[in-house]
Scaffold this motif. Sequence first.
Motif, short mmCIF file in Angstrom:
data_model
loop_
_atom_site.label_atom_id
_atom_site.label_comp_id
_atom_site.label_asym_id
_atom_site.label_seq_id
_atom_site.Cartn_x
_atom_site.Cartn_y
_atom_site.Cartn_z
N ARG A 47 0.80 -1.22 0.00
CA ARG A 47 0.00 0.00 0.00
C ARG A 47 0.83 1.27 0.00
O ARG A 47 0.37 2.32 -0.47
N ASN A 62 -5.49 1.77 -3.58
CA ASN A 62 -5.23 3.19 -3.36
C ASN A 62 -5.94 4.08 -4.37
O ASN A 62 -5.96 5.31 -4.20
N PRO A 64 -8.65 6.23 -6.25
CA PRO A 64 -9.81 6.96 -5.73
C PRO A 64 -11.13 6.22 -5.90
O PRO A 64 -12.01 6.30 -5.04
N TYR A 66 -11.85 3.24 -5.52
CA TYR A 66 -12.10 2.16 -4.56
C TYR A 66 -12.12 2.65 -3.11
O TYR A 66 -12.21 1.84 -2.20
N GLN A 67 -12.02 3.96 -2.91
CA GLN A 67 -12.07 4.48 -1.55
C GLN A 67 -13.47 4.26 -0.97
O GLN A 67 -14.47 4.48 -1.62
N TYR A 94 -10.33 -1.53 8.43
CA TYR A 94 -10.31 -0.77 7.17
C TYR A 94 -11.72 -0.52 6.67
O TYR A 94 -11.98 0.48 5.99
#
Length: 202
Positions: A47, A62, A64, A66-67, A94
């Motif tokens: 990561r 990482n 955007p 998949y945030q 998480y």
Amino acid sequence: MKPFTVHEGIVAPLEVMNVDTDQIIPKQFLKRIERSGYEDVLFFDWRYLDDGKTPAPEFELNAPRYQGASILLAKENFGCGSSREHAPWALSDYGFRVLIAPSFADIFYNNCFNNGILPVVLESSAVQQLFNELRANEGYTLKVDLEKQQILKPDGVIIDFNIQPFLRMRLLNGWDQIGLTLRHEDKIAEYEQTRALTYSRK
């Protein structure tokens, strides 16, 4: 432990086989005994760059898009390696509530149920189709229904899955190992009382 009935969320891909517990959470972060606070070290070596702070741009989680993901799509033998519970702790911290893969390591699989995570086993072809669809559609979501044992895709297609009845019941009720024991609290108290009286007469 929070009961699991139905969960809908963004899906993130981790298209790597044989992801072990050291990759999920490296050994240097296992000194803590708390069950929380591991979200920033999940998949640490993948990561971050060498400085341990800068997000690695090539690591898909990482990105955007998949945030905020709460469903992780993985490959065969996910969670192999040691028996440490830190791995599901980190995944849970998480924000992942569902893991989908063709197979899981046995100990890790059972540890998931102790920590409120639903591991779903699907055929390799079905998992690969999900990888293809989520990469082709930003914001790809799935709805996972544990009561019906079904996954609802955005196109309306339903995928059935199987969970051992006892494990399913535990997640539906939010029972970890302590919760299971406390279901018999009255019998435990009765036993302890009888045991105390027995020893007091000796």
